[in-house]
Motif scaffolding. Structure first.
Motif, PDB file in Angstrom:
ATOM      1  N   MET A  47       4.421 -11.688  -6.447  1.00  0.00           N
ATOM      2  CA  MET A  47       4.311 -10.541  -5.547  1.00  0.00           C
ATOM      3  C   MET A  47       3.432  -9.488  -6.200  1.00  0.00           C
ATOM      4  O   MET A  47       3.217  -9.512  -7.409  1.00  0.00           O
ATOM      5  N   GLU A  48       2.920  -8.576  -5.387  1.00  0.00           N
ATOM      6  CA  GLU A  48       2.092  -7.498  -5.914  1.00  0.00           C
ATOM      7  C   GLU A  48       2.563  -6.158  -5.380  1.00  0.00           C
ATOM      8  O   GLU A  48       3.092  -6.062  -4.267  1.00  0.00           O
ATOM      9  N   VAL A  49       2.383  -5.125  -6.182  1.00  0.00           N
ATOM     10  CA  VAL A  49       2.754  -3.769  -5.776  1.00  0.00           C
ATOM     11  C   VAL A  49       1.741  -3.261  -4.767  1.00  0.00           C
ATOM     12  O   VAL A  49       0.535  -3.282  -5.013  1.00  0.00           O
ATOM     13  N   ARG A  50       2.245  -2.777  -3.633  1.00  0.00           N
ATOM     14  CA  ARG A  50       1.382  -2.262  -2.570  1.00  0.00           C
ATOM     15  C   ARG A  50       1.481  -0.748  -2.423  1.00  0.00           C
ATOM     16  O   ARG A  50       0.569  -0.111  -1.913  1.00  0.00           O
ATOM     17  N   HIS A  51       2.578  -0.162  -2.876  1.00  0.00           N
ATOM     18  CA  HIS A  51       2.771   1.277  -2.679  1.00  0.00           C
ATOM     19  C   HIS A  51       3.719   1.802  -3.743  1.00  0.00           C
ATOM     20  O   HIS A  51       4.675   1.130  -4.139  1.00  0.00           O
ATOM     21  N   ARG A  52       3.442   3.012  -4.214  1.00  0.00           N
ATOM     22  CA  ARG A  52       4.349   3.729  -5.116  1.00  0.00           C
ATOM     23  C   ARG A  52       4.656   5.081  -4.508  1.00  0.00           C
ATOM     24  O   ARG A  52       3.748   5.819  -4.115  1.00  0.00           O
ATOM     25  N   HIS A  53       5.940   5.420  -4.465  1.00  0.00           N
ATOM     26  CA  HIS A  53       6.355   6.743  -3.999  1.00  0.00           C
ATOM     27  C   HIS A  53       6.729   7.563  -5.223  1.00  0.00           C
ATOM     28  O   HIS A  53       7.756   7.328  -5.864  1.00  0.00           O
ATOM     29  N   GLU A  54       5.894   8.519  -5.564  1.00  0.00           N
ATOM     30  CA  GLU A  54       6.127   9.358  -6.731  1.00  0.00           C
ATOM     31  C   GLU A  54       7.000  10.541  -6.350  1.00  0.00           C
ATOM     32  O   GLU A  54       6.875  11.098  -5.252  1.00  0.00           O
ATOM     33  N   VAL A  55       7.885  10.932  -7.258  1.00  0.00           N
ATOM     34  CA  VAL A  55       8.756  12.074  -6.996  1.00  0.00           C
ATOM     35  C   VAL A  55       8.589  13.109  -8.098  1.00  0.00           C
ATOM     36  O   VAL A  55       8.264  12.775  -9.240  1.00  0.00           O
ATOM     37  N   GLU A  56       8.803  14.356  -7.735  1.00  0.00           N
ATOM     38  CA  GLU A  56       8.775  15.479  -8.667  1.00  0.00           C
ATOM     39  C   GLU A  56      10.203  15.968  -8.899  1.00  0.00           C
ATOM     40  O   GLU A  56      11.093  15.738  -8.067  1.00  0.00           O
ATOM     41  N   PRO A  57      10.436  16.662 -10.030  1.00  0.00           N
ATOM     42  CA  PRO A  57      11.811  17.074 -10.354  1.00  0.00           C
ATOM     43  C   PRO A  57      12.485  17.905  -9.273  1.00  0.00           C
ATOM     44  O   PRO A  57      13.705  17.838  -9.107  1.00  0.00           O
ATOM     45  N   ASN A  58      11.716  18.715  -8.532  1.00  0.00           N
ATOM     46  CA  ASN A  58      12.328  19.598  -7.535  1.00  0.00           C
ATOM     47  C   ASN A  58      12.286  19.047  -6.120  1.00  0.00           C
ATOM     48  O   ASN A  58      12.528  19.773  -5.156  1.00  0.00           O
ATOM     49  N   ASP A  59      11.993  17.758  -5.972  1.00  0.00           N
ATOM     50  CA  ASP A  59      11.899  17.163  -4.638  1.00  0.00           C
ATOM     51  C   ASP A  59      13.256  16.981  -3.971  1.00  0.00           C
ATOM     52  O   ASP A  59      13.326  16.813  -2.749  1.00  0.00           O
ATOM     53  N   GLY A  60      14.325  16.960  -4.753  1.00  0.00           N
ATOM     54  CA  GLY A  60      15.629  16.651  -4.170  1.00  0.00           C
ATOM     55  C   GLY A  60      15.691  15.232  -3.657  1.00  0.00           C
ATOM     56  O   GLY A  60      16.390  14.930  -2.669  1.00  0.00           O
ATOM     57  N   PHE A  61      14.992  14.317  -4.333  1.00  0.00           N
ATOM     58  CA  PHE A  61      14.876  12.934  -3.855  1.00  0.00           C
ATOM     59  C   PHE A  61      16.176  12.167  -4.084  1.00  0.00           C
ATOM     60  O   PHE A  61      16.780  12.245  -5.157  1.00  0.00           O
ATOM     61  N   PHE A  83      11.207  -2.261  -4.087  1.00  0.00           N
ATOM     62  CA  PHE A  83      11.030  -2.611  -5.497  1.00  0.00           C
ATOM     63  C   PHE A  83      11.323  -1.386  -6.354  1.00  0.00           C
ATOM     64  O   PHE A  83      10.770  -0.305  -6.124  1.00  0.00           O
ATOM     65  N   LEU A  84      12.214  -1.539  -7.321  1.00  0.00           N
ATOM     66  CA  LEU A  84      12.582  -0.502  -8.283  1.00  0.00           C
ATOM     67  C   LEU A  84      12.974   0.824  -7.623  1.00  0.00           C
ATOM     68  O   LEU A  84      12.457   1.888  -7.975  1.00  0.00           O
ATOM     69  N   PRO A  85      13.919   0.800  -6.671  1.00  0.00           N
ATOM     70  CA  PRO A  85      14.395   2.073  -6.110  1.00  0.00           C
ATOM     71  C   PRO A  85      15.095   2.900  -7.178  1.00  0.00           C
ATOM     72  O   PRO A  85      15.781   2.366  -8.056  1.00  0.00           O
ATOM     73  N   LEU A  86      14.922   4.205  -7.107  1.00  0.00           N
ATOM     74  CA  LEU A  86      15.417   5.117  -8.139  1.00  0.00           C
ATOM     75  C   LEU A  86      16.880   5.451  -7.880  1.00  0.00           C
ATOM     76  O   LEU A  86      17.194   6.254  -6.998  1.00  0.00           O
ATOM     77  N   ASP A 129      10.218   9.368 -12.447  1.00  0.00           N
ATOM     78  CA  ASP A 129       9.361   9.918 -11.389  1.00  0.00           C
ATOM     79  C   ASP A 129       8.860   8.851 -10.431  1.00  0.00           C
ATOM     80  O   ASP A 129       8.007   9.126  -9.589  1.00  0.00           O
ATOM     81  N   ASP A 130       9.378   7.630 -10.557  1.00  0.00           N
ATOM     82  CA  ASP A 130       9.036   6.562  -9.621  1.00  0.00           C
ATOM     83  C   ASP A 130      10.165   6.434  -8.614  1.00  0.00           C
ATOM     84  O   ASP A 130      11.225   5.861  -8.915  1.00  0.00           O
ATOM     85  N   GLY A 131       9.955   6.981  -7.401  1.00  0.00           N
ATOM     86  CA  GLY A 131      11.013   6.931  -6.393  1.00  0.00           C
ATOM     87  C   GLY A 131      11.312   5.520  -5.945  1.00  0.00           C
ATOM     88  O   GLY A 131      12.464   5.080  -5.934  1.00  0.00           O
ATOM     89  N   PHE A 132      10.278   4.792  -5.583  1.00  0.00           N
ATOM     90  CA  PHE A 132      10.396   3.380  -5.224  1.00  0.00           C
ATOM     91  C   PHE A 132       8.991   2.811  -5.077  1.00  0.00           C
ATOM     92  O   PHE A 132       7.999   3.548  -4.996  1.00  0.00           O
ATOM     93  N   PHE A 133       8.922   1.498  -5.034  1.00  0.00           N
ATOM     94  CA  PHE A 133       7.681   0.781  -4.767  1.00  0.00           C
ATOM     95  C   PHE A 133       7.912  -0.173  -3.599  1.00  0.00           C
ATOM     96  O   PHE A 133       9.054  -0.522  -3.278  1.00  0.00           O
ATOM     97  N   ILE A 134       6.820  -0.589  -2.989  1.00  0.00           N
ATOM     98  CA  ILE A 134       6.854  -1.662  -1.999  1.00  0.00           C
ATOM     99  C   ILE A 134       5.996  -2.812  -2.540  1.00  0.00           C
ATOM    100  O   ILE A 134       4.864  -2.582  -2.981  1.00  0.00           O
TER     101      ILE A 134
END
Length: 411
Positions: free
Chosen positions: A265-279, A314-317, A323-328
């Motif tokens: 499989m290959e990574v298609r998307h990364r959702h980056e998060v910041e400390p104050n995002d409340g993610f 993939f790799l949900p936080l 700072d990696d929220g999740f990947f697809i």
């Protein structure tokens, strides 16, 4: 544990189980030096302090090798990563030890020493700065003692429930090593992570893989990582198959844990998060669960966070730090791997500057710059086939050619 060692076996007065669960106090977890020269397995565990399963797996392996006294070829060196974070049970204390291996930072570590032998190479601005310095010196020492090609297994676990898998820089030599193990291969993750230790070792010329055994809290994660280690030692010639009586069961264990997944499989998307995002991820999204485009997968201060495309989670936080929220990720068809292998062996990477919107970086012979209109998915995918990886700096898209090496390392 699946190694088959009884928990009543002892080394001195310490049982295998007691030895496994003790927090490491020294960088060197264990070492084997065979009577005959051969390759070196450099094993890294515990780069993140909330991932002790790799340390447990290495200790089981070293304990078993010491107990069995079977003939061993080449060398095995196992190093612990973030010792203070392992003691605290936290991913890191001040900064992520697996995100600070940028070239400029390593160059600073390799700068002139202080006249005082006790002084660090650089000012220890964080707990991880000192760990990085000591780990770099330990890696250097290991490589200087190598008597053959060196390959690396960097052992990790995930915050979410997960099947085992491997990650790699997409060279043909890394692919060949990854195919030794009956678990999925994930391509493209190294493009998304800046300053990973494995990327630094790749720049030094080492063949290496990141191995994820499963979730942080599952006992099966250490089992999976231990199985990978035994398979590696046989596959690379350190041990004879007859000296590992449970070799077939290790293969069956890993195949059984991953048979429902595509092999690559290959990574298609990364959702980056910041400390104050409340993610916050939605509950129950284990690794590799299918997701549809538009599905709500998390929430932050702006509201629902939706999957930007269909694929597999993939790799949900699900941990405090990171700072990696999740990947697809999506499946890669085998035919594309075969095509890319042929293109690379033919040396066609050198024609890439002839493509529209692609310019050679004058200061490097292995780097390209993509003009904004060319830095689209289709262009980067073609360059991936030719062996390039993507890097973004100051909103400029660079493509850096990966270099295949037969093994060994460059100092």
């Amino acid at each position: 544990m699946i190694s088959g060692l009884p928990t009543t076996s002892t080394r001195g007065e310490v049982t295998c189980r007691q030895f496994e669960t003790q927090t490491p106090t020294t960088r060197l977890l264990g070492r084997q030096r065979g009577e005959r020269p051969g390759p070196m397995l450099l094993c890294l565990a515990g780069l993140h302090g909330n991932e002790p399963a790799g340390v447990h797996a290495v200790r089981r392996l070293i304990f078993a090798l010491d107990a069995r006294q079977v003939p061993f070829g080449g060398d095995l060196v196992a190093l612990a990563g973030n010792l203070p974070a392992l003691r605290a049970g936290r991913r890191f204390l001040d900064e992520d030890l697996n995100r600070i291996w940028q070239p400029e930072r390593v160059r600073a570590l390799r700068g002139p020493r202080s006249p005082s032998a006790e002084a660090p190479l650089v000012a220890a601005a964080s707990a991880e700065a000192r760990e990085q310095e000591e780990l770099l010196l330990a890696v250097d020492e290991a490589l200087e003692s190598a008597r053959g090609p060196v390959y690396v297994l960097d052992l990790h676990t995930t915050a979410a429930e997960s099947a085992p898998f491997v990650t790699l820089g997409d060279t043909l030599t890394n692919r060949a090593l990854a195919r030794r193990f009956p678990i999925p291969i994930i391509l493209g993750l190294e493009e998304q992570l800046d300053g990973a230790l494995l990327s630094y070792l790749d720049r030094r010329g080492l063949v290496g893989l990141g191995v994820e055994g499963g979730s942080h809290t599952s006992p099966k994660s250490a089992d999976a990582l231990e199985a990978v280690l035994w398979i590696a030692l046989v596959a690379q010639g350190h041990l004879q198959p007859s000296d590992v009586p449970r070799l077939d069961s290790y293969h069956r264990f890993l195949r059984g844990a991953t048979r429902h997944l595509p092999p690559v499989m290959e990574v298609r998307h990364r959702h980056e998060v910041e400390p104050n995002d409340g993610f916050a991820m939605d509950a129950g999204l284990e690794n590799f669960r299918p997701v549809q485009e538009g599905a709500v997968v998390a929430r932050d201060r702006s509201g629902p966070v939706r999957a930007p495309e269909s694929g597999r989670m993939f790799l949900p936080l699900y941990q405090e730090l990171g700072d990696d929220g999740f990947f697809i990720v999506r499946r890669v068809r085998t035919i594309w791997l075969q095509i890319s292998a042929v293109l690379r062996r033919l040396g066609l990477a050198h024609v890439a500057p002839l493509f529209p919107g692609v310019d050679r970086l004058l200061t490097r012979d292995d780097a390209l710059v993509l003009r904004p209109w060319a830095a689209r998915d289709s262009a980067t995918r073609v360059l991936h086939l030719l062996g390039y990886r993507k890097r973004v700096r100051d909103n400029v898209v660079y493509m850096i050619r990966r270099k295949d090496r037969p093994g060994g390392y460059e100092g």
